[in-house]
Enzyme design. Structure first.
Site, mmCIF file in Angstrom:
data_model
loop_
_atom_site.group_PDB
_atom_site.id
_atom_site.type_symbol
_atom_site.label_atom_id
_atom_site.label_comp_id
_atom_site.label_asym_id
_atom_site.label_seq_id
_atom_site.Cartn_x
_atom_site.Cartn_y
_atom_site.Cartn_z
ATOM 1 N N TYR A 118 -3.757 -56.531 36.034
ATOM 2 C CA TYR A 118 -4.309 -55.784 34.895
ATOM 3 C C TYR A 118 -5.305 -56.615 34.093
ATOM 4 O O TYR A 118 -6.271 -56.079 33.533
ATOM 5 C CB TYR A 118 -3.186 -55.244 34.014
ATOM 6 C CG TYR A 118 -2.605 -53.978 34.593
ATOM 7 C CD1 TYR A 118 -3.237 -52.749 34.403
ATOM 8 C CD2 TYR A 118 -1.471 -54.009 35.394
ATOM 9 C CE1 TYR A 118 -2.741 -51.588 34.975
ATOM 10 C CE2 TYR A 118 -0.969 -52.858 35.967
ATOM 11 C CZ TYR A 118 -1.609 -51.646 35.756
ATOM 12 O OH TYR A 118 -1.125 -50.492 36.336
ATOM 13 N N THR A 134 -12.440 -35.820 40.431
ATOM 14 C CA THR A 134 -11.015 -35.997 40.696
ATOM 15 C C THR A 134 -10.656 -35.374 42.035
ATOM 16 O O THR A 134 -11.198 -34.329 42.412
ATOM 17 C CB THR A 134 -10.147 -35.392 39.575
ATOM 18 O OG1 THR A 134 -8.775 -35.473 39.949
ATOM 19 C CG2 THR A 134 -10.513 -33.949 39.295
ATOM 20 N N SER A 135 -9.739 -36.024 42.739
ATOM 21 C CA SER A 135 -9.365 -35.584 44.084
ATOM 22 C C SER A 135 -8.412 -34.400 44.072
ATOM 23 O O SER A 135 -8.116 -33.823 45.107
ATOM 24 C CB SER A 135 -8.717 -36.743 44.844
ATOM 25 O OG SER A 135 -7.563 -37.200 44.147
ATOM 26 N N CYS A 155 -21.453 -37.338 40.351
ATOM 27 C CA CYS A 155 -21.321 -36.696 39.041
ATOM 28 C C CYS A 155 -22.472 -37.064 38.106
ATOM 29 O O CYS A 155 -22.910 -36.248 37.289
ATOM 30 C CB CYS A 155 -19.999 -37.099 38.383
ATOM 31 S SG CYS A 155 -18.540 -36.769 39.376
ATOM 32 N N ILE A 195 -8.083 -44.769 32.851
ATOM 33 C CA ILE A 195 -7.555 -45.675 31.836
ATOM 34 C C ILE A 195 -8.613 -46.689 31.397
ATOM 35 O O ILE A 195 -8.305 -47.660 30.708
ATOM 36 C CB ILE A 195 -6.301 -46.411 32.348
ATOM 37 C CG1 ILE A 195 -6.615 -47.249 33.597
ATOM 38 C CG2 ILE A 195 -5.179 -45.413 32.656
ATOM 39 C CD1 ILE A 195 -5.436 -48.105 34.089
ATOM 40 N N CYS A 254 9.308 -60.207 16.385
ATOM 41 C CA CYS A 254 9.594 -59.616 17.697
ATOM 42 C C CYS A 254 9.353 -60.603 18.838
ATOM 43 O O CYS A 254 10.282 -61.118 19.434
ATOM 44 C CB CYS A 254 8.784 -58.341 17.921
ATOM 45 S SG CYS A 254 9.171 -57.534 19.504
ATOM 46 N N HIS A 273 -3.009 -40.868 31.149
ATOM 47 C CA HIS A 273 -2.388 -41.999 31.836
ATOM 48 C C HIS A 273 -2.450 -43.284 31.017
ATOM 49 O O HIS A 273 -2.135 -44.356 31.534
ATOM 50 C CB HIS A 273 -3.039 -42.219 33.209
ATOM 51 C CG HIS A 273 -2.710 -41.157 34.196
ATOM 52 N ND1 HIS A 273 -3.416 -40.974 35.376
ATOM 53 C CD2 HIS A 273 -1.752 -40.200 34.198
ATOM 54 C CE1 HIS A 273 -2.901 -39.945 36.045
ATOM 55 N NE2 HIS A 273 -1.895 -39.466 35.349
#
Length: 338
Positions: A130, A278-279, A321, A170, A240, A186
């Site tokens: 990530y 999008t698929s 697109c 995302i 925390c 998401h």
């Protein structure tokens, strides 16, 4: 007078006849429903064309329209436009999809790393993955498709019309382009969630923590950094210091119910829906546009190729697109600009 139908049909009069007539009706209704379901499945599920001429005509009628002028007429009248976007809209900005052939980070695909189980087993490896994606996205810019959507939203809002973007992405490129009404189903690469206190926070640090600096390269020959868990991103809420995770929806996790409620409300009022890049295979997002289409609302698909849902939609525009979307969303000659 006594009903003569049972005699003509060779049935017994009275209750027995009524029961047999009821049975015939059930059989006829079952045959009708079976035939209807078969025709619908052939028209919408992309099956090979049948041999009969009538059934071929049925399939041809189901094919979506690719005439931009026809779409523009519908667009000019729409008051509430919902735009559903996927990885394809960001691919033109150089964002890897991590799907299909070649969609690997080192020797893993996203579904090998984007799970709670993977994070529990090896949080260092998942954070490397990530961190790489975060750093990559900080260098990427919105492409003409993102910009066309944002400009369309800003323009139509001045006319009392609305545009909402419902994205599976995302990467925050829609936000970077200027989209305001954005539902990220998401999550986001640039938000974190504490595994201890649950706090969700925006986070654009680069690197996100010192231990990840220079880590995360995708080369399959590179060894894992094996960063100690105490050196991975930690919660900054007072008292925390819990381990942070990316605030994204991983495989096996449920979507945020509040966001799904917002999505449902927007899809219920929309009078035009666009499906962009999008698929149409990732659920539940894959169900959104077909459900809108099922209630008679025009749906237009902008994608490199046909998808399993294409024949359910009124319009389909193949190609990048960034090329097909800007002219579709440009100011229509009938628009009144104040």
């Amino acid at each position: 007078s006594r009903c003569r139908l049972p005699r003509r049909c060779g049935l017994r009069p009275g209750a027995a006849a009524a029961a047999e007539i009821k049975n015939y009706k059930v059989i006829l209704m079952s045959l009708f429903q079976f035939t209807s379901r078969r025709l619908v499945s052939q028209a919408y599920c992309g099956l090979k064309p049948p041999s009969s001429k009538k059934q071929r005509i049925c399939l041809e009628m189901a094919r979506p329209n690719s005439n931009m002028a026809d779409f523009r007429e519908v667009f000019a009248k729409a008051k509430h436009i919902a735009i559903i976007t996927g990885a394809g809209v960001s691919a033109e900005s150089g964002v890897p999809t991590f799907r299909g052939t070649g969609g690997y980070w080192r020797k893993w695909q996203a579904q090998d790393l984007a799970t709670p189980e993977a994070f529990a087993r090896n949080s260092s490896r998942v954070w490397e993955f990530y961190h790489y994606r975060r750093e990559l996205m900080l260098s990427k810019q919105p492409n003409p498709a993102h910009i066309a959507i944002a400009e369309c939203e800003a323009r139509l809002s001045k006319q009392g019309r609305s545009v909402v973007v419902i994205t599976q992405n995302i990467d925050e490129l829609h936000r970077k382009a200027g989209t305001k009404h954005l539902l990220e189903i998401h999550g986001s690469l640039f938000k974190t969630r504490c595994t201890s206190c649950g706090n969700v926070a925006k986070n654009y640090k680069s690197p996100i923590c010192p231990a990840l600096a220079g880590k995360g390269a995708p080369d399959p020959e590179i060894e894992d950094a094996k960063i100690p868990v105490e050196n991975l991103p930690r919660c900054e809420e007072q008292g925390c210091n819990g381990l942070l995770r990316p605030h994204v929806v991983w495989f096996g996790e449920t979507l945020n119910s509040d966001i799904l409620t917002e999505v449902e409300n927007e899809l219920e009022i929309c009078d035009l829906c666009l499906v962009v890049g999008t698929s149409s295979v990732v659920y539940p997002a894959a169900m959104f546009a077909p459900q809108v289409s099922a209630r008679g609302v025009p749906v237009a698909e902008f994608n490199m190729q046909a998808t399993p849902a294409t024949n359910r939609f009124r319009f389909h525009f193949p190609g990048p697109c960034g090329t097909t979307l800007p002219p579709a969303l440009a100011r229509h000659e009938t628009e009144i600009i104040s």
